[in-house]
Design a protein around this motif. Structure first.
Motif, PDB file in Angstrom:
ATOM      1  N   LEU A  18      17.336   4.895   4.876  1.00  0.00           N
ATOM      2  CA  LEU A  18      16.480   3.939   5.569  1.00  0.00           C
ATOM      3  C   LEU A  18      15.021   4.344   5.391  1.00  0.00           C
ATOM      4  O   LEU A  18      14.630   5.444   5.797  1.00  0.00           O
ATOM      5  CB  LEU A  18      16.781   3.929   7.071  1.00  0.00           C
ATOM      6  N   PRO A  19      14.187   3.499   4.804  1.00  0.00           N
ATOM      7  CA  PRO A  19      12.765   3.800   4.751  1.00  0.00           C
ATOM      8  C   PRO A  19      12.205   4.017   6.156  1.00  0.00           C
ATOM      9  O   PRO A  19      12.552   3.320   7.104  1.00  0.00           O
ATOM     10  CB  PRO A  19      12.169   2.549   4.106  1.00  0.00           C
ATOM     11  N   GLY A  20      11.369   5.034   6.266  1.00  0.00           N
ATOM     12  CA  GLY A  20      10.813   5.398   7.557  1.00  0.00           C
ATOM     13  C   GLY A  20      11.606   6.463   8.281  1.00  0.00           C
ATOM     14  O   GLY A  20      11.192   6.925   9.345  1.00  0.00           O
ATOM     15  N   ARG A  21      12.758   6.868   7.694  1.00  0.00           N
ATOM     16  CA  ARG A  21      13.619   7.885   8.302  1.00  0.00           C
ATOM     17  C   ARG A  21      13.843   9.017   7.312  1.00  0.00           C
ATOM     18  O   ARG A  21      13.950   8.781   6.096  1.00  0.00           O
ATOM     19  CB  ARG A  21      14.969   7.302   8.694  1.00  0.00           C
ATOM     20  N   ARG A  22      13.957  10.228   7.817  1.00  0.00           N
ATOM     21  CA  ARG A  22      14.185  11.373   6.956  1.00  0.00           C
ATOM     22  C   ARG A  22      15.582  11.314   6.326  1.00  0.00           C
ATOM     23  O   ARG A  22      16.553  11.036   7.031  1.00  0.00           O
ATOM     24  CB  ARG A  22      14.049  12.674   7.746  1.00  0.00           C
ATOM     25  N   PRO A  23      15.713  11.555   5.030  1.00  0.00           N
ATOM     26  CA  PRO A  23      17.032  11.550   4.401  1.00  0.00           C
ATOM     27  C   PRO A  23      17.851  12.748   4.866  1.00  0.00           C
ATOM     28  O   PRO A  23      17.329  13.859   5.007  1.00  0.00           O
ATOM     29  CB  PRO A  23      16.717  11.636   2.912  1.00  0.00           C
ATOM     30  N   LEU A  24      19.148  12.523   5.110  1.00  0.00           N
ATOM     31  CA  LEU A  24      20.018  13.609   5.542  1.00  0.00           C
ATOM     32  C   LEU A  24      20.427  14.506   4.380  1.00  0.00           C
ATOM     33  O   LEU A  24      20.591  15.708   4.545  1.00  0.00           O
ATOM     34  CB  LEU A  24      21.266  13.031   6.217  1.00  0.00           C
ATOM     35  N   ALA A  61      11.958   0.545   8.052  1.00  0.00           N
ATOM     36  CA  ALA A  61      12.932  -0.526   7.863  1.00  0.00           C
ATOM     37  C   ALA A  61      13.142  -1.341   9.135  1.00  0.00           C
ATOM     38  O   ALA A  61      13.128  -2.584   9.104  1.00  0.00           O
ATOM     39  CB  ALA A  61      14.258   0.060   7.379  1.00  0.00           C
ATOM     40  N   ALA A  62      13.349  -0.664  10.252  1.00  0.00           N
ATOM     41  CA  ALA A  62      13.624  -1.383  11.495  1.00  0.00           C
ATOM     42  C   ALA A  62      12.428  -2.244  11.909  1.00  0.00           C
ATOM     43  O   ALA A  62      12.586  -3.404  12.317  1.00  0.00           O
ATOM     44  CB  ALA A  62      13.978  -0.399  12.603  1.00  0.00           C
ATOM     45  N   GLU A  63      11.231  -1.713  11.792  1.00  0.00           N
ATOM     46  CA  GLU A  63      10.037  -2.457  12.183  1.00  0.00           C
ATOM     47  C   GLU A  63       9.823  -3.667  11.275  1.00  0.00           C
ATOM     48  O   GLU A  63       9.480  -4.758  11.751  1.00  0.00           O
ATOM     49  CB  GLU A  63       8.817  -1.538  12.147  1.00  0.00           C
ATOM     50  N   PRO A  94       0.825  -1.215   0.000  1.00  0.00           N
ATOM     51  CA  PRO A  94       0.000   0.000   0.000  1.00  0.00           C
ATOM     52  C   PRO A  94       0.856   1.260   0.000  1.00  0.00           C
ATOM     53  O   PRO A  94       1.853   1.342   0.724  1.00  0.00           O
ATOM     54  CB  PRO A  94      -0.815  -0.121   1.294  1.00  0.00           C
ATOM     55  N   HIS A  95       0.469   2.218  -0.819  1.00  0.00           N
ATOM     56  CA  HIS A  95       1.213   3.477  -0.930  1.00  0.00           C
ATOM     57  C   HIS A  95       0.581   4.482   0.017  1.00  0.00           C
ATOM     58  O   HIS A  95      -0.458   5.076  -0.268  1.00  0.00           O
ATOM     59  CB  HIS A  95       1.181   3.980  -2.373  1.00  0.00           C
ATOM     60  N   ARG A  96       1.230   4.682   1.171  1.00  0.00           N
ATOM     61  CA  ARG A  96       0.677   5.531   2.232  1.00  0.00           C
ATOM     62  C   ARG A  96       1.210   6.952   2.186  1.00  0.00           C
ATOM     63  O   ARG A  96       0.553   7.881   2.633  1.00  0.00           O
ATOM     64  CB  ARG A  96       0.968   4.909   3.592  1.00  0.00           C
ATOM     65  N   ASP A  97       2.426   7.113   1.681  1.00  0.00           N
ATOM     66  CA  ASP A  97       3.058   8.437   1.681  1.00  0.00           C
ATOM     67  C   ASP A  97       2.785   9.119   0.342  1.00  0.00           C
ATOM     68  O   ASP A  97       3.562   9.012  -0.599  1.00  0.00           O
ATOM     69  CB  ASP A  97       4.565   8.279   1.923  1.00  0.00           C
ATOM     70  N   LEU A  98       1.669   9.820   0.274  1.00  0.00           N
ATOM     71  CA  LEU A  98       1.248  10.403  -0.998  1.00  0.00           C
ATOM     72  C   LEU A  98       2.129  11.571  -1.422  1.00  0.00           C
ATOM     73  O   LEU A  98       2.077  11.993  -2.582  1.00  0.00           O
ATOM     74  CB  LEU A  98      -0.215  10.860  -0.882  1.00  0.00           C
ATOM     75  N   ALA A  99       2.960  12.082  -0.509  1.00  0.00           N
ATOM     76  CA  ALA A  99       3.860  13.178  -0.863  1.00  0.00           C
ATOM     77  C   ALA A  99       5.121  12.678  -1.560  1.00  0.00           C
ATOM     78  O   ALA A  99       5.913  13.479  -2.056  1.00  0.00           O
ATOM     79  CB  ALA A  99       4.251  13.958   0.389  1.00  0.00           C
ATOM     80  N   SER A 100       5.303  11.363  -1.614  1.00  0.00           N
ATOM     81  CA  SER A 100       6.513  10.792  -2.208  1.00  0.00           C
ATOM     82  C   SER A 100       6.185  10.065  -3.503  1.00  0.00           C
ATOM     83  O   SER A 100       5.128   9.448  -3.641  1.00  0.00           O
ATOM     84  CB  SER A 100       7.160   9.810  -1.225  1.00  0.00           C
ATOM     85  N   ASP A 101       7.114  10.128  -4.451  1.00  0.00           N
ATOM     86  CA  ASP A 101       6.961   9.388  -5.707  1.00  0.00           C
ATOM     87  C   ASP A 101       7.465   7.956  -5.589  1.00  0.00           C
ATOM     88  O   ASP A 101       7.360   7.185  -6.543  1.00  0.00           O
ATOM     89  CB  ASP A 101       7.728  10.098  -6.827  1.00  0.00           C
ATOM     90  N   THR A 102       8.051   7.605  -4.443  1.00  0.00           N
ATOM     91  CA  THR A 102       8.549   6.243  -4.268  1.00  0.00           C
ATOM     92  C   THR A 102       7.417   5.305  -3.871  1.00  0.00           C
ATOM     93  O   THR A 102       6.377   5.737  -3.371  1.00  0.00           O
ATOM     94  CB  THR A 102       9.642   6.201  -3.189  1.00  0.00           C
ATOM     95  N   SER A 103       7.628   4.020  -4.084  1.00  0.00           N
ATOM     96  CA  SER A 103       6.676   2.994  -3.664  1.00  0.00           C
ATOM     97  C   SER A 103       7.473   1.732  -3.358  1.00  0.00           C
ATOM     98  O   SER A 103       8.681   1.674  -3.597  1.00  0.00           O
ATOM     99  CB  SER A 103       5.643   2.722  -4.766  1.00  0.00           C
ATOM    100  N   LEU A 151      21.791  14.377  -2.677  1.00  0.00           N
ATOM    101  CA  LEU A 151      22.981  13.560  -2.904  1.00  0.00           C
ATOM    102  C   LEU A 151      22.671  12.072  -2.858  1.00  0.00           C
ATOM    103  O   LEU A 151      23.118  11.308  -3.721  1.00  0.00           O
ATOM    104  CB  LEU A 151      24.044  13.903  -1.855  1.00  0.00           C
ATOM    105  N   LEU A 152      21.891  11.655  -1.868  1.00  0.00           N
ATOM    106  CA  LEU A 152      21.668  10.238  -1.613  1.00  0.00           C
ATOM    107  C   LEU A 152      20.320   9.729  -2.109  1.00  0.00           C
ATOM    108  O   LEU A 152      20.075   8.526  -2.093  1.00  0.00           O
ATOM    109  CB  LEU A 152      21.795   9.956  -0.119  1.00  0.00           C
ATOM    110  N   GLY A 153      19.445  10.634  -2.541  1.00  0.00           N
ATOM    111  CA  GLY A 153      18.155  10.214  -3.059  1.00  0.00           C
ATOM    112  C   GLY A 153      17.070  10.245  -1.996  1.00  0.00           C
ATOM    113  O   GLY A 153      17.325  10.458  -0.812  1.00  0.00           O
ATOM    114  N   PRO A 154      15.819  10.024  -2.421  1.00  0.00           N
ATOM    115  CA  PRO A 154      14.683  10.156  -1.508  1.00  0.00           C
ATOM    116  C   PRO A 154      14.482   8.942  -0.616  1.00  0.00           C
ATOM    117  O   PRO A 154      14.930   7.834  -0.925  1.00  0.00           O
ATOM    118  CB  PRO A 154      13.494  10.316  -2.467  1.00  0.00           C
ATOM    119  N   SER A 155      13.778   9.167   0.487  1.00  0.00           N
ATOM    120  CA  SER A 155      13.370   8.076   1.361  1.00  0.00           C
ATOM    121  C   SER A 155      11.950   7.647   1.004  1.00  0.00           C
ATOM    122  O   SER A 155      11.338   8.177   0.071  1.00  0.00           O
ATOM    123  CB  SER A 155      13.462   8.501   2.826  1.00  0.00           C
ATOM    124  N   ASN A 156      11.457   6.690   1.755  1.00  0.00           N
ATOM    125  CA  ASN A 156      10.102   6.187   1.575  1.00  0.00           C
ATOM    126  C   ASN A 156       9.495   5.978   2.947  1.00  0.00           C
ATOM    127  O   ASN A 156      10.168   5.516   3.871  1.00  0.00           O
ATOM    128  CB  ASN A 156      10.136   4.863   0.799  1.00  0.00           C
TER     129      ASN A 156
END
Length: 294
Positions: A260-266, A280-282, A224-233, A270-275
Motif C-alpha cells: 500500500l502506498p503510504g505504508r511501510r512494506p513488511l 492509498a487510503a487518503e 509530484p515526487h516527494r519521497d526522494l529516498a525512493s526510486d518509485t514514482s 519479497l514484495l517490492g518497494p512502497s511509495n
C-alpha cells in the motif's frame, strides 16, 4: 481552586468525554449466513446514518488488522465516513478465482444490517479492498452493483472469468505497482510462483470501468515526487468526461511492489518497494468524498 471552578472543570471534562464518544465509536457486529456467523468491525464518527466505506482486507489479513494498519480508519474519520472492516473466512475472500464461501451473499447481508441499524446512508456506501480484498471489490461491483456508489482497489486487478459483469457507472479508483510480484500489473497468473488464478491487467480493468462510466479519452499526468529516498514514482491515468462524478483513475506506481502506498512494506525484498508520494487510503477516501459532495 473554588468549588464553583471545580464543578465547572468537572462538567467540561464530562462534556469532552461525551463529545469524544460521539466523534469516534467502535463496535463489532455478527451476521448470520449460510456459511455460519460472520463478523465485522464498525467505526462511526459523528451523527449517523453516514456515508460508509466497507474495507476488505487482503489474504491472510483480518478486519481488525486492516483497521489498525492500512490507514483507512483514519482517512474515513477525517472525511466523515463510517468505516466497516469485515472478516473473510479463513482470512481470505472468494473473489471468483476459485470456489469458496458465499462472500457476495455475506456482503449483501452486511449492507442490509448497516442500513437497518442506521449506520449507513444507503445511497453512499462505498467499497475499498486490498489485494484479494480489492479483487473481491471488483467481483462485488459485478455481482451486486446496485449496492455501491464507488469502488476503490489497491494492488488488485479484475479476476479473470468474472463475466458476466453487471457493473453500473460508479467512480473507480485503482492503485497498482508496475513491479508487483503477486498481482502482475500486465495481468496473468497471481502469486509469487503463479498458480493462484488469473487476473486482467490493471489497465484493462480500468478501461473496462471507464467504458461502463461512458468516459472520454485517457489522460496521463506525473504526480509530484516527494519521497526522494525512493526510486518509485506515480503516474495518474485518468478517464474524464464520464457519466459519473470522479470517473476512473488508475494511480500507476512506477517500480512499486505489492504494498500500500503510504505504508511501510513488511517484506520489501519479497514484495517490492512502497511509495510515499501518495497515501492509498487518503487518495481513495478523497475521491469518494468528492463524489458524494458534488
Amino acid at each position: 481552586m473554588t468549588s464553583h471552578l471545580r464543578s465547572f472543570m468537572a462538567a467540561m471534562a464530562a462534556a469532552l468525554l461525551v463529545s469524544t464518544a460521539a466523534v469516534a465509536a467502535e463496535r463489532g457486529i455478527t451476521i448470520d449466513t449460510r456459511d455460519g456467523p460472520r463478523h465485522a468491525l464498525v467505526m462511526t464518527t459523528g451523527k449517523t446514518p453516514q456515508p460508509t466505506v466497507i474495507v476488505l482486507h487482503g489474504a491472510l489479513g483480518s478486519g481488525a488488522g486492516a483497521a489498525r494498519t492500512t490507514g483507512f480508519a483514519e482517512a474515513a474519520r477525517a472525511h466523515g465516513f463510517a468505516a466497516v472492516f469485515p472478516d473473510g473466512l479463513d482470512r481470505q475472500w472468494n473473489d471468483g478465482r476459485s470456489g469458496g464461501p458465499d462472500d457476495v451473499g455475506f456482503i449483501r447481508a452486511l449492507v442490509r444490517q448497516l442500513v437497518a441499524d442506521g449506520t449507513a446512508d444507503p445511497r453512499r456506501i462505498y467499497l475499498a479492498g486490498i489485494s484479494n480484498g480489492g479483487m473481491m471489490s471488483f467481483t462485488l461491483a459485478c455481482k451486486a452493483p446496485e449496492l455501491f456508489a464507488g469502488i476503490g482497489a489497491v494492488i488488485a486487478n479484475m479476476p479473470d472469468g468474472i463475466a458476466p459483469c453487471a457493473a453500473r457507472p460508479v467512480p473507480v479508483v485503482m492503485i497498482n505497482g508496475t513491479a508487483d510480484p503477486m498481482v502482475p500489473y500486465r495481468g496473468g497468473e497471481v502469486g509469487l510462483r503463479g498458480g493462484r488464478g488469473r487476473v486482467w491487467s490493471a489497465e484493462k480493468t480500468a478501461e473496462f470501468f471507464a467504458r461502463r462510466d461512458g468516459c472520454g479519452a485517457r489522460q496521463a499526468a506525473a504526480l509530484p515526487h516527494r519521497d526522494l529516498a525512493s526510486d518509485t514514482s506515480v503516474t495518474q491515468l485518468s478517464w474524464r468526461d464520464c457519466q459519473v462524478i470522479g470517473g476512473v483513475s488508475l494511480y500507476r506506481v512506477e517500480g512499486g511492489g505489492h504494498v500500500l502506498p503510504g505504508r511501510r512494506p513488511l517484506a520489501p525484498r519479497l514484495l517490492g518497494p512502497s511509495n510515499f508520494d501518495i497515501d492509498a487510503a487518503e487518495v481513495i477516501l478523497r475521491a469518494f468524498d468528492l463524489a458524494r459532495t458534488l
